[in-house]
Design a protein around this motif. Structure first.
Motif, PDB file in Angstrom:
ATOM      1  N   GLY A   1      52.611 -73.380 -30.288  1.00  0.00           N
ATOM      2  CA  GLY A   1      51.334 -73.875 -29.790  1.00  0.00           C
ATOM      3  C   GLY A   1      50.435 -73.215 -28.520  1.00  0.00           C
ATOM      4  N   HIS A   2      50.939 -71.833 -28.155  1.00  0.00           N
ATOM      5  CA  HIS A   2      50.534 -71.439 -26.775  1.00  0.00           C
ATOM      6  C   HIS A   2      49.024 -70.907 -26.929  1.00  0.00           C
ATOM      7  N   THR A   3      48.237 -71.218 -26.039  1.00  0.00           N
ATOM      8  CA  THR A   3      47.030 -70.917 -26.104  1.00  0.00           C
ATOM      9  C   THR A   3      46.483 -69.759 -25.018  1.00  0.00           C
ATOM     10  N   LEU A   4      45.213 -69.592 -25.287  1.00  0.00           N
ATOM     11  CA  LEU A   4      44.679 -68.402 -24.189  1.00  0.00           C
ATOM     12  C   LEU A   4      45.089 -68.807 -22.969  1.00  0.00           C
ATOM     13  N   ASP A   5      44.893 -70.179 -22.678  1.00  0.00           N
ATOM     14  CA  ASP A   5      45.374 -70.497 -21.180  1.00  0.00           C
ATOM     15  C   ASP A   5      46.679 -70.215 -20.800  1.00  0.00           C
TER      16      ASP A   5
ATOM     17  N   VAL B   1      50.359 -63.901 -17.497  1.00  0.00           N
ATOM     18  CA  VAL B   1      49.968 -62.857 -16.867  1.00  0.00           C
ATOM     19  C   VAL B   1      50.184 -63.004 -15.429  1.00  0.00           C
ATOM     20  N   LEU B   2      49.818 -64.111 -14.927  1.00  0.00           N
ATOM     21  CA  LEU B   2      49.634 -64.243 -13.428  1.00  0.00           C
ATOM     22  C   LEU B   2      51.138 -64.279 -12.915  1.00  0.00           C
ATOM     23  N   MET B   3      52.057 -64.969 -13.634  1.00  0.00           N
ATOM     24  CA  MET B   3      53.336 -65.186 -13.228  1.00  0.00           C
ATOM     25  C   MET B   3      54.082 -63.596 -13.305  1.00  0.00           C
TER      26      MET B   3
ATOM     27  N   SER C   1      57.072 -57.496 -12.226  1.00  0.00           N
ATOM     28  CA  SER C   1      57.916 -56.942 -13.041  1.00  0.00           C
ATOM     29  C   SER C   1      57.502 -55.669 -14.158  1.00  0.00           C
ATOM     30  N   GLY C   2      56.433 -55.194 -13.616  1.00  0.00           N
ATOM     31  CA  GLY C   2      55.871 -54.132 -14.484  1.00  0.00           C
ATOM     32  C   GLY C   2      55.043 -54.279 -15.599  1.00  0.00           C
ATOM     33  N   ALA C   3      54.306 -53.388 -16.321  1.00  0.00           N
ATOM     34  CA  ALA C   3      53.399 -53.447 -17.371  1.00  0.00           C
ATOM     35  C   ALA C   3      53.874 -54.527 -18.539  1.00  0.00           C
ATOM     36  N   ARG C   4      55.285 -54.484 -18.836  1.00  0.00           N
ATOM     37  CA  ARG C   4      55.949 -55.299 -19.721  1.00  0.00           C
ATOM     38  C   ARG C   4      55.736 -56.880 -19.465  1.00  0.00           C
ATOM     39  N   SER C   5      55.756 -57.156 -18.226  1.00  0.00           N
ATOM     40  CA  SER C   5      55.867 -58.667 -17.942  1.00  0.00           C
ATOM     41  C   SER C   5      54.123 -58.840 -18.068  1.00  0.00           C
ATOM     42  N   ILE C   6      53.457 -58.204 -17.371  1.00  0.00           N
ATOM     43  CA  ILE C   6      51.828 -58.364 -17.397  1.00  0.00           C
ATOM     44  C   ILE C   6      51.298 -58.501 -18.699  1.00  0.00           C
ATOM     45  N   ALA C   7      51.842 -57.716 -19.655  1.00  0.00           N
ATOM     46  CA  ALA C   7      51.320 -57.678 -21.088  1.00  0.00           C
ATOM     47  C   ALA C   7      51.441 -59.064 -21.699  1.00  0.00           C
ATOM     48  N   GLY C   8      52.068 -60.149 -20.972  1.00  0.00           N
ATOM     49  CA  GLY C   8      52.099 -61.488 -21.537  1.00  0.00           C
ATOM     50  C   GLY C   8      53.156 -61.776 -22.892  1.00  0.00           C
ATOM     51  N   MET C   9      52.614 -62.755 -23.751  1.00  0.00           N
ATOM     52  CA  MET C   9      53.286 -63.109 -24.670  1.00  0.00           C
ATOM     53  C   MET C   9      52.797 -62.413 -25.896  1.00  0.00           C
ATOM     54  N   VAL C  10      53.802 -61.927 -26.948  1.00  0.00           N
ATOM     55  CA  VAL C  10      53.261 -61.186 -28.104  1.00  0.00           C
ATOM     56  C   VAL C  10      52.843 -62.295 -29.171  1.00  0.00           C
ATOM     57  N   PRO C  11      51.709 -61.975 -29.858  1.00  0.00           N
ATOM     58  CA  PRO C  11      51.187 -63.015 -30.903  1.00  0.00           C
ATOM     59  C   PRO C  11      52.075 -63.035 -32.044  1.00  0.00           C
TER      60      PRO C  11
ATOM     61  N   ALA D   1      39.455 -63.053 -19.197  1.00  0.00           N
ATOM     62  CA  ALA D   1      39.859 -61.579 -18.636  1.00  0.00           C
ATOM     63  C   ALA D   1      41.363 -61.278 -18.727  1.00  0.00           C
ATOM     64  N   LEU D   2      42.042 -62.077 -18.238  1.00  0.00           N
ATOM     65  CA  LEU D   2      43.619 -61.929 -18.181  1.00  0.00           C
ATOM     66  C   LEU D   2      44.130 -61.888 -19.612  1.00  0.00           C
ATOM     67  N   ALA D   3      43.682 -62.521 -20.474  1.00  0.00           N
ATOM     68  CA  ALA D   3      44.079 -62.472 -21.877  1.00  0.00           C
ATOM     69  C   ALA D   3      43.804 -61.152 -22.286  1.00  0.00           C
ATOM     70  N   ARG D   4      42.628 -60.378 -21.872  1.00  0.00           N
ATOM     71  CA  ARG D   4      42.152 -59.250 -22.558  1.00  0.00           C
ATOM     72  C   ARG D   4      42.805 -58.108 -21.823  1.00  0.00           C
ATOM     73  N   THR D   5      43.352 -58.361 -20.632  1.00  0.00           N
ATOM     74  CA  THR D   5      44.288 -57.338 -19.859  1.00  0.00           C
ATOM     75  C   THR D   5      45.571 -57.310 -20.413  1.00  0.00           C
ATOM     76  N   ALA D   6      46.155 -58.407 -20.661  1.00  0.00           N
ATOM     77  CA  ALA D   6      47.278 -58.673 -21.509  1.00  0.00           C
ATOM     78  C   ALA D   6      47.249 -57.702 -22.755  1.00  0.00           C
ATOM     79  N   ALA D   7      46.339 -57.903 -23.565  1.00  0.00           N
ATOM     80  CA  ALA D   7      46.205 -57.195 -24.870  1.00  0.00           C
ATOM     81  C   ALA D   7      46.195 -55.937 -24.718  1.00  0.00           C
ATOM     82  N   ALA D   8      45.264 -55.499 -23.653  1.00  0.00           N
ATOM     83  CA  ALA D   8      45.075 -53.882 -23.380  1.00  0.00           C
ATOM     84  C   ALA D   8      46.655 -53.362 -23.191  1.00  0.00           C
ATOM     85  N   LEU D   9      47.272 -53.989 -22.139  1.00  0.00           N
ATOM     86  CA  LEU D   9      48.539 -53.591 -21.648  1.00  0.00           C
ATOM     87  C   LEU D   9      49.571 -53.426 -22.666  1.00  0.00           C
ATOM     88  N   ARG D  10      49.690 -54.663 -23.507  1.00  0.00           N
ATOM     89  CA  ARG D  10      50.484 -54.479 -24.785  1.00  0.00           C
ATOM     90  C   ARG D  10      50.337 -53.430 -25.721  1.00  0.00           C
TER      91      ARG D  10
END
Length: 317
Positions: free
Chosen positions: A119-123, A129-131, A137-147, A210-219
């Motif tokens: 149940g992970h949401t955009l929030d 991403v902030l963590m 920890s580099g781009a891999r960490s900022i890319a967030g969770m994988v859908p 914006a953070l979610a879009r950043t994660a998607a682009a980095l991923r």
């Protein structure tokens, strides 16, 4: 045009996700009893046969009662089955990481081969991403969770938390309110309650999106670089000549894969860069200690002539 109801938005998000990733047949849903997972369970059970798995971390008094209530809600929502899985939470990595590790291990065992809806949401993605930014920890960490990372499915990563809360209200569901979600001892709680609202105020809103879009682009970038690095052959001994002509971002990915294949675990960006320096800034320095699961020896990456090697040294009693 009227905006679709919250339940309709969740149903559409889940339907799109299932079609995109070819999910059919039975699936599981990880249910905590909170609003995000409860709303997801309601929508999932209405679409196809769904088993709810409730992990009881046993970290709070009365957790078994909360878990039993979630099981009853799942069955009332039409789940074909619901089971409570008690776990023992360790201490490695701190309380949040230890609970997460125990939870995923329990879900893996209970899913019986089925995909698992989370149940992970955009929030949640914005907080992740902030963590990652804070850890450096580099781009891999900022890319967030994988859908989608089979068997783990996150169909609500594009949906705000407010929608899952509204869906529970529409369905007259009473979600459990986890007191840990209000405990400022946890980093994620402070990001949610303090940092993100402040960023929204300073930047005039839209920060989570914006953070979610950043994660998607980095991923997307990270996946492309990973694919290039995957074509570089690695052996037990890694020739320096294999690495020297590669762009730095690709070279470090090859080194990371080589370390993991050799028994490393839980690598940080800093550790990978230290091993990379054996190639890019070689001055005759000694080996670099890297983490591994072994308890009686320490794993090192070193350079011997024109090859990188892995070796172990015993841990003193």
């Amino acid at each position: 045009m009227d905006r679709p109801s919250a339940v309709a938005q969740l149903r559409a998000a889940l339907g799109r996700f299932a079609a995109e990733h070819g999910l059919d047949g039975h699936w599981c849903v990880a249910l905590s009893g909170g609003p995000d997972s409860l709303a997801l369970t309601a929508v999932a059970a209405a679409l196809r046969p769904t088993t709810a798995v409730i992990v009881d971390h046993r970290l709070q008094a009365g957790s078994h009662t909360v878990a039993a209530a979630a099981r009853d809600q799942a069955l009332a929502l039409g789940c074909v089955a619901a089971q409570v899985v008690p776990v023992e939470v360790g201490v490695d990595g701190g309380p949040e990481a230890a609970a997460r590790a125990a939870r995923y291990a329990a879900l893996e065992q209970a899913r019986d081969g089925a995909p698992v809806l989370l149940g992970h949401t955009l929030d949640d993605q914005a907080e992740t991403v902030l963590m990652g930014l804070g850890r450096g920890s580099g781009a891999r960490s900022i890319a967030g969770m994988v859908p989608y990372d089979a068997p783990w499915c996150r169909p609500l990563l594009g949906v705000r938390r407010s929608v899952t809360h509204a869906a529970c209200a529409e369905l007259a569901l009473t979600p459990w309110r986890d007191p840990h979600n209000d405990d400022p001892r946890f980093t994620r709680v402070r990001l949610r309650a303090e940092v993100l609202p402040l960023l929204d105020e300073v930047l005039h809103g839209g920060v989570a999106e914006a953070l979610a879009r950043t994660a998607a682009a980095l991923r997307e970038d990270t996946d492309a670089l990973d694919a290039i690095a995957a074509d570089v052959p690695v052996e037990t001994e890694l020739p320096v000549a294999t690495l020297t002509g590669l762009p730095a971002a690709v070279r470090r990915r090859v080194i990371r894969r080589w370390l993991l294949d050799g028994g490393a675990a839980g690598l940080s960006d800093g550790q990978i860069r230290s091993v990379d320096a054996l190639v890019s800034a070689w001055r005759g320095q000694g080996g670099v200690a890297v983490p591994s699961a072994a308890t009686r020896s320490r794993l090192f990456a070193g350079r011997r002539g024109e090859v990188l090697t892995l070796y172990r040294e015993p841990v003193a009693d």
